[in-house]
Scaffold this active site. Structure first.
Site, PDB file in Angstrom:
ATOM      1  N   LEU A 150       0.901   3.764  -2.544  1.00 41.14           N
ATOM      2  CA  LEU A 150       1.026   3.621  -3.612  1.00 41.14           C
ATOM      3  C   LEU A 150       1.658   5.006  -3.696  1.00 41.14           C
ATOM      4  O   LEU A 150       0.636   5.517  -3.983  1.00 41.14           O
ATOM      5  CB  LEU A 150       0.157   3.024  -4.763  1.00 41.14           C
ATOM      6  CG  LEU A 150      -1.262   1.162  -3.805  1.00 41.14           C
ATOM      7  CD1 LEU A 150      -1.783   1.601  -4.664  1.00 41.14           C
ATOM      8  CD2 LEU A 150      -0.285   0.867  -3.367  1.00 41.14           C
ATOM      9  N   GLU A 210       3.427   6.167  -7.767  1.00 38.63           N
ATOM     10  CA  GLU A 210       3.582   5.849  -9.381  1.00 38.63           C
ATOM     11  C   GLU A 210       4.772   4.810  -9.921  1.00 38.63           C
ATOM     12  O   GLU A 210       4.285   4.086 -10.838  1.00 38.63           O
ATOM     13  CB  GLU A 210       4.282   7.324 -10.353  1.00 38.63           C
ATOM     14  CG  GLU A 210       3.495   8.662 -10.726  1.00 38.63           C
ATOM     15  CD  GLU A 210       2.758   7.454 -11.569  1.00 38.63           C
ATOM     16  OE1 GLU A 210       2.618   7.289 -12.236  1.00 38.63           O
ATOM     17  OE2 GLU A 210       1.763   7.280 -11.371  1.00 38.63           O
ATOM     18  N   LEU A 261      11.142   6.184  -6.453  1.00 42.53           N
ATOM     19  CA  LEU A 261       9.596   6.437  -5.173  1.00 42.53           C
ATOM     20  C   LEU A 261      10.038   5.830  -4.602  1.00 42.53           C
ATOM     21  O   LEU A 261      10.528   4.166  -4.973  1.00 42.53           O
ATOM     22  CB  LEU A 261       8.792   6.845  -6.337  1.00 42.53           C
ATOM     23  CG  LEU A 261       8.716   8.048  -7.216  1.00 42.53           C
ATOM     24  CD1 LEU A 261       7.507   7.738  -7.945  1.00 42.53           C
ATOM     25  CD2 LEU A 261       9.788   8.770  -6.923  1.00 42.53           C
ATOM     26  N   HIS A 310       4.485   2.214  -8.238  1.00 41.86           N
ATOM     27  CA  HIS A 310       3.867   0.624  -8.151  1.00 41.86           C
ATOM     28  C   HIS A 310       2.999   0.814  -9.518  1.00 41.86           C
ATOM     29  O   HIS A 310       2.280  -0.147  -9.458  1.00 41.86           O
ATOM     30  CB  HIS A 310       2.773   0.804  -6.895  1.00 41.86           C
ATOM     31  CG  HIS A 310       2.922   0.636  -5.294  1.00 41.86           C
ATOM     32  ND1 HIS A 310       3.643   2.194  -4.002  1.00 41.86           N
ATOM     33  CD2 HIS A 310       4.046  -0.501  -4.518  1.00 41.86           C
ATOM     34  CE1 HIS A 310       4.047   1.662  -3.370  1.00 41.86           C
ATOM     35  NE2 HIS A 310       4.414   0.396  -3.715  1.00 41.86           N
ATOM     36  N   GLY A 344       1.011  -1.369   0.045  1.00 39.49           N
ATOM     37  CA  GLY A 344      -0.137   0.187  -0.081  1.00 39.49           C
ATOM     38  C   GLY A 344       0.951   0.804   0.538  1.00 39.49           C
ATOM     39  O   GLY A 344       2.190   0.975   0.133  1.00 39.49           O
TER      40      GLY A 344
END
Ligand code: PAF
Length: 287
Positions: A29, A31, A181, A33, A27
């Site tokens: 989330l 970009e 990220l 993911h 979770g």
């Protein structure tokens, strides 16, 4: 998109689907993911995602309780990406009793690098991934290359257990300034966030040094690599980082290359984990 929390309901929903592709997540989330979801869509249909913060992969002093839980926002992002089912089990559903059967990856891969600094981490990851595969029964599952060692361990697990699932890798997605990220980026202060891209810059500089040595007429040695690794650790330290490791490894098995490997131009990857303040970031770069 259907949000399912129960294993039996999930199976009912997916009955007859034999081309499903799957993206397991914890979770929060971003970009990165969502890019995995898009890759999943190219490899199968329907796309299933899961959100489960897996206690088994957190050490006693790690951030299990602090791990950001943002189910509502996550669900709306997944819905926009055309995900068919979001499997979001509670702990009671996935671990109704203590999970005593576990998947223990081989020490030479599971206890090095991340596994050395986070004992039991990959045991927790493999155990939950195997269980999630068993619930979802996907044909394809997508994992990000940012977690390079995790991807390799899961691939080998799937191969050794002859799991009927193809493991597909997704490239690391970065912010404009190069920072990979990660859900953990949200823990960085404004100052730390400005500094954070330096980790990837350090890897790029190191790659440049390796390539320069590789293209010189003298043979590259394991000792030279160790000196280069140490130099990066010191440079980062001067900037306020505490590196757990900077490691130049063989891409095939994540072991340190010996002289023969270097002479035969084995493909290499640089992996790192380093703390900036209280936040531990990981990254890697293929050479
Ligand atoms: O990479 C992650 O988010 C987790 O390790 C995974 C694969 C979802 C297992 O909990």
């Amino acid at each position: 998109m259907k949000i399912v929390t129960d294993i039996h309901e999930l199976r009912d929903h997916l009955r007859g689907q034999n081309r499903a592709s799957f993206v397991p997540t914890m979770g929060n989330l971003h970009e990165g993911h969502l890019s995995l979801i898009r890759i999943a869509r190219q490899h199968g249909d329907p796309v299933i995602a899961s959100i489960f913060v897996n206690r088994l992969q957190f050490g006693p002093n790690e951030d299990f309780d602090k791990y950001p839980r943002t189910l509502e926002e996550d669900a709306s992002k997944l819905e926009k990406e055309g995900v068919y089912v979001l499997f979001a089990p509670t702990e009671r559903v996935l671990y109704p009793e203590p999970q005593e059967y576990r998947v223990d990856p081989p020490k030479q891969l599971g206890d090095i690098l991340e596994g050395e600094f986070r004992p039991g981490f990959f045991k927790g990851v493999c155990t939950v991934v195997l269980k999630l595969f068993s619930c979802v029964q996907p044909k394809v599952a997508v994992f990000g290359k940012k977690d390079y060692q995790q991807l390799m361990i899961i691939r080998q697990m799937a191969q050794q257990f002859a799991l009927p699932v193809d493991i597909v890798a997704g490239e690391t997605i970065r912010a404009e300034d190069g920072l990979a990220l990660s859900s953990r980026n949200s823990f960085l202060s404004t100052e730390e966030r400005k500094e954070a891209p330096q980790l990837q810059i350090a890897l790029q500089n190191l790659r440049h040094e390796i390539q320069t040595l590789q293209s010189s007429s003298l043979a590259l040695t394991p000792n030279q690599l160790m000196i280069l690794e140490q130099k990066v650790i010191e440079t980062l330290k001067d900037r306020g980082w505490a590196a757990d490791y900077i490691a130049i490894r063989k891409r095939t098995n994540l072991l340190a290359p010996n002289a023969e490997d270097l002479a035969s131009k084995e493909e290499l990857v640089i992996l790192t984990a380093a703390k900036l303040g209280k936040t531990r970031l990981i990254d890697n770069l293929e050479v």
